[in-house]
Design a protein around this motif. Structure first.
Motif, mmCIF file in Angstrom:
data_model
loop_
_atom_site.group_PDB
_atom_site.id
_atom_site.type_symbol
_atom_site.label_atom_id
_atom_site.label_comp_id
_atom_site.label_asym_id
_atom_site.label_seq_id
_atom_site.Cartn_x
_atom_site.Cartn_y
_atom_site.Cartn_z
ATOM 1 N N VAL A 217 -14.118 -2.672 0.837
ATOM 2 C CA VAL A 217 -15.324 -3.387 1.261
ATOM 3 C C VAL A 217 -14.952 -4.843 1.512
ATOM 4 N N ASN A 218 -15.358 -5.369 2.663
ATOM 5 C CA ASN A 218 -15.088 -6.757 3.025
ATOM 6 C C ASN A 218 -16.389 -7.551 2.968
ATOM 7 N N VAL A 219 -16.395 -8.656 2.196
ATOM 8 C CA VAL A 219 -17.580 -9.526 2.088
ATOM 9 C C VAL A 219 -17.171 -10.963 2.388
ATOM 10 N N GLY A 220 -18.161 -11.790 2.691
ATOM 11 C CA GLY A 220 -17.913 -13.209 2.933
ATOM 12 C C GLY A 220 -17.204 -13.502 4.240
ATOM 13 N N ASN A 221 -17.303 -12.603 5.218
ATOM 14 C CA ASN A 221 -16.631 -12.807 6.501
ATOM 15 C C ASN A 221 -17.491 -13.647 7.434
ATOM 16 N N LYS A 222 -16.882 -14.079 8.551
ATOM 17 C CA LYS A 222 -17.576 -14.963 9.495
ATOM 18 C C LYS A 222 -18.713 -14.260 10.227
ATOM 19 N N ASP A 223 -18.686 -12.915 10.262
ATOM 20 C CA ASP A 223 -19.772 -12.167 10.906
ATOM 21 C C ASP A 223 -20.980 -12.027 10.003
ATOM 22 N N LYS A 224 -20.857 -12.447 8.737
ATOM 23 C CA LYS A 224 -21.944 -12.353 7.760
ATOM 24 C C LYS A 224 -22.409 -10.909 7.597
ATOM 25 N N LYS A 225 -21.465 -9.989 7.594
ATOM 26 C CA LYS A 225 -21.753 -8.574 7.394
ATOM 27 C C LYS A 225 -20.970 -8.050 6.195
ATOM 28 N N VAL A 226 -21.458 -6.943 5.650
ATOM 29 C CA VAL A 226 -20.663 -6.177 4.699
ATOM 30 C C VAL A 226 -19.958 -5.093 5.500
ATOM 31 N N LYS A 227 -18.625 -5.089 5.454
ATOM 32 C CA LYS A 227 -17.843 -4.122 6.234
ATOM 33 C C LYS A 227 -17.198 -3.134 5.268
ATOM 34 N N MET A 228 -17.413 -1.861 5.539
ATOM 35 C CA MET A 228 -17.031 -0.825 4.604
ATOM 36 C C MET A 228 -16.169 0.230 5.300
ATOM 37 N N VAL A 229 -14.989 0.505 4.744
ATOM 38 C CA VAL A 229 -14.091 1.519 5.289
ATOM 39 C C VAL A 229 -13.818 2.553 4.201
ATOM 40 N N SER A 230 -14.064 3.809 4.518
ATOM 41 C CA SER A 230 -13.771 4.908 3.595
ATOM 42 C C SER A 230 -12.512 5.634 4.058
ATOM 43 N N PHE A 231 -11.626 5.941 3.114
ATOM 44 C CA PHE A 231 -10.393 6.663 3.410
ATOM 45 C C PHE A 231 -10.495 8.070 2.821
ATOM 46 N N MET A 232 -10.254 9.066 3.654
ATOM 47 C CA MET A 232 -10.292 10.441 3.163
ATOM 48 C C MET A 232 -9.109 10.667 2.232
ATOM 49 N N ARG A 233 -9.398 11.268 1.088
ATOM 50 C CA ARG A 233 -8.408 11.361 0.016
ATOM 51 C C ARG A 233 -7.214 12.234 0.366
ATOM 52 N N ASP A 234 -7.385 13.194 1.309
ATOM 53 C CA ASP A 234 -6.299 14.130 1.650
ATOM 54 C C ASP A 234 -5.416 13.623 2.787
ATOM 55 N N THR A 235 -5.608 12.376 3.202
ATOM 56 C CA THR A 235 -4.777 11.812 4.266
ATOM 57 C C THR A 235 -3.320 11.715 3.810
ATOM 58 N N LEU A 236 -2.395 12.194 4.643
ATOM 59 C CA LEU A 236 -0.972 12.120 4.312
ATOM 60 C C LEU A 236 -0.463 10.690 4.485
ATOM 61 N N VAL A 237 0.193 10.141 3.450
ATOM 62 C CA VAL A 237 0.710 8.779 3.476
ATOM 63 C C VAL A 237 2.102 8.762 2.862
ATOM 64 N N ASN A 238 2.732 7.608 2.980
ATOM 65 C CA ASN A 238 4.003 7.376 2.306
ATOM 66 C C ASN A 238 3.734 6.488 1.096
ATOM 67 N N ILE A 239 3.939 7.026 -0.110
ATOM 68 C CA ILE A 239 3.691 6.270 -1.337
ATOM 69 C C ILE A 239 4.990 5.615 -1.789
ATOM 70 N N PRO A 240 5.016 4.283 -1.899
ATOM 71 C CA PRO A 240 6.244 3.583 -2.297
ATOM 72 C C PRO A 240 6.808 4.120 -3.614
ATOM 73 N N GLY A 241 8.087 4.495 -3.577
ATOM 74 C CA GLY A 241 8.753 4.983 -4.777
ATOM 75 C C GLY A 241 8.471 6.421 -5.110
ATOM 76 N N VAL A 242 7.656 7.081 -4.317
ATOM 77 C CA VAL A 242 7.293 8.477 -4.591
ATOM 78 C C VAL A 242 7.640 9.373 -3.414
ATOM 79 N N SER A 243 7.199 8.988 -2.211
ATOM 80 C CA SER A 243 7.435 9.808 -1.028
ATOM 81 C C SER A 243 8.891 9.708 -0.583
ATOM 82 N N THR A 244 9.303 10.730 0.153
ATOM 83 C CA THR A 244 10.630 10.686 0.770
ATOM 84 C C THR A 244 10.639 9.551 1.786
ATOM 85 N N GLU A 245 11.707 8.779 1.807
ATOM 86 C CA GLU A 245 11.779 7.610 2.678
ATOM 87 C C GLU A 245 11.582 8.005 4.140
ATOM 88 N N GLY A 246 10.625 7.344 4.785
ATOM 89 C CA GLY A 246 10.368 7.592 6.197
ATOM 90 C C GLY A 246 9.416 8.745 6.457
#
Length: 467
Positions: A217-246
């Motif tokens: 959630v982003n607050v206090g921005n110049k647009d004077k809006k509350v900006k909200m981004v939800s990330f789906m939990r099953d999205t594949l990512v690279n976790i530092p120190g956990v995932s295979t490099e690359g």
């Protein structure tokens, strides 16, 4: 002596002309000075020229064409200075005929303000306020300021009272949450806050805690809006120190669970993962467990939160109600179900939590993410009710004590209310990934997951203003 008299007369003439130009805006003191100079200049003209005294559009009509220009000057002067209204004892003139300046006179307007008022008057747009109206307006402003300060003081008091109810240890049902290590970073516009929903009470930490709510959630921005981004939990990512490099081979919510097992650093590993994959900087974090969420809603909204419940199809069939797991009422390891109907209704904290967590319709985790955003927006909108000012502040204090967070007191007090009330520009939302904008894949353990285009969503985050 004659020269001095000439200079005096010139100065009096200039002063008289200045007062004449600003006649509509003179104070009582300046009006008295104007009257004095007018009479003196008129008398001087009679003495020097035996002509009709100087007249202005603002004078009365005591001089007309029947005036006798040959009248002796002494008689003419006497006719000016012996008038009752000029030498009246109550007129506050000195023995020399100058007006008495008293300390009680109101302050003069600045030269710039009077010039602007004169210009507005000549255009027909200015209407000078009456003295009583100015006094009444100042009184209203003063009392409004006092009321605002008292309200603010009351809100701060209730916030610390709610926090003390938990942190004092007097309430045996709750323990204050620990603050985790979190190496937050500033962003370009506003402040990014990571919000995580944990399925276990956050007291002294739990290595088994999981999250299916991941938001920034982003607050206090110049647009004077509350900006909200939800990330789906099953999205594949690279976790530092956990995932295979690359490789993108771990689910996003795994970062929280793995971090919690490493000395309760779930929020910090989630921050690193979001930075590594989406290039987004986050300053603060808040970990809210499900029980705290439900209790906070019931404190803020004793009569429930109004929301229009929506579900997708189930097995391709439209439904008018669904059975949702009621985790907070689990007993002896058995989780009962709760029926939630489609449509507008009021939900208490437990029902609102179950609604936000449901994902068994055909939209799956994407549908759950939409409902979580809907719940957040409904709470932000309805907390604007003025009756929530003090109960809301107490609830914030209670939530603050029960929530694992690095948000400072000062930031919460200065930005928390504006965030809850959606700022001036409302709420702007986004989900990553968008519905259907993924490729079904598998994580390193063989579980089903979602592969997405990271370059595309980094660009979207930049356009939204979170990068």
């Amino acid at each position: 002596m004659t020269n001095d008299n000439g200079k005096t007369a010139r100065h009096e003439q200039l002063r008289y002309e200045y007062l004449l130009r600003n006649l509509a805006y003179l104070t009582a003191r300046e009006q008295a000075e104007f009257d004095y100079l007018r009479r003196k200049i008129e008398a001087r003209q009679v003495e020097n020229n035996y002509q009709a005294p100087y007249r202005s559009p603002y004078q009365d009509n005591r001089y007309d064409n029947s005036y006798d220009y040959q009248t002796d000057y002494d008689d003419a002067a006497d006719s000016y200075y012996q008038e009752e209204d000029y030498w009246d004892e109550d007129s506050q003139y000195t023995d020399q005929g100058l007006p008495v300046y008293v300390d009680q006179e109101p302050k003069r307007e600045s030269r710039k303000a009077r010039k602007a008022a004169l210009a507005a008057s000549s255009s027909g747009k200015f209407k000078a306020p009456k003295a009583k109206e100015r006094i009444r307006f100042k009184t209203i402003l003063k009392w409004a300021g006092v009321l605002l300060l008292l309200t603010l003081a009351g809100m701060i008091f209730m916030f610390f009272k709610g926090m003390n109810d938990i942190s004092s240890g007097n309430n045996k049902n709750y323990k204050a949450a620990m603050t985790e290590v979190f190496k937050g970073q500033d962003t370009k516009d506003g402040t990014n806050i990571l919000i995580l929903g944990s399925d276990q009470r956050i007291t002294q930490g739990s290595s088994e805690a999981r999250t299916d709510t991941i938001m920034v959630v982003n607050v206090g921005n110049k647009d004077k809006k509350v900006k909200m981004v939800s990330f789906m939990r099953d999205t594949l990512v690279n976790i530092p120190g956990v995932s295979t490099e690359g490789y993108y081979d771990s689910k996003l919510n795994s970062a929280f669970n793995i971090g919690e097992q490493n000395n309760n650093q779930g929020a910090e590993l989630m921050r690193q993962t979001l930075k590594n994959n989406f290039d987004i900087d986050i300053k603060y974090y808040m970990m809210v467990d499900f029980e705290t969420f439900a209790e906070a809603i019931d404190t803020l909204f004793p009569n429930g939160v109004t929301i229009n419940a929506k579900f997708s199809t189930v097995d391709g069939v439209a439904v008018d109600s669904v059975e949702v797991p009621d985790d907070l009422n689990m007993k002896d390891g058995v989780v009962p179900n709760q029926t939630i109907h489609v449509g507008k209704q009021k939900m208490d904290g437990r029902t609102l939590l179950n609604y936000a967590r449901f994902r068994k319709d055909d939209e799956g985790d994407y549908g759950r993410t939409k409902r979580q955003q809907q719940v957040m927006s409904a709470v932000m909108s309805q907390v604007k009710d003025p009756t929530k000012l003090f109960t809301g502040s107490a609830a914030l204090g209670k939530i603050y004590a029960l929530t694992s967070t690095n948000v400072s007191y000062s930031f919460l007090l200065t930005n928390g209310l504006s965030a809850l009330t959606s700022g001036k520009g409302g709420v702007e939302q986004m989900t990553i990934p968008e519905n259907g904008d993924w490729i079904d894949d598998y994580d390193m353990y063989g579980g089903q997951a979602l592969a997405i285009d990271f370059d595309k969503y980094q660009q979207k985050l930049s356009e939204l203003g979170l990068r």
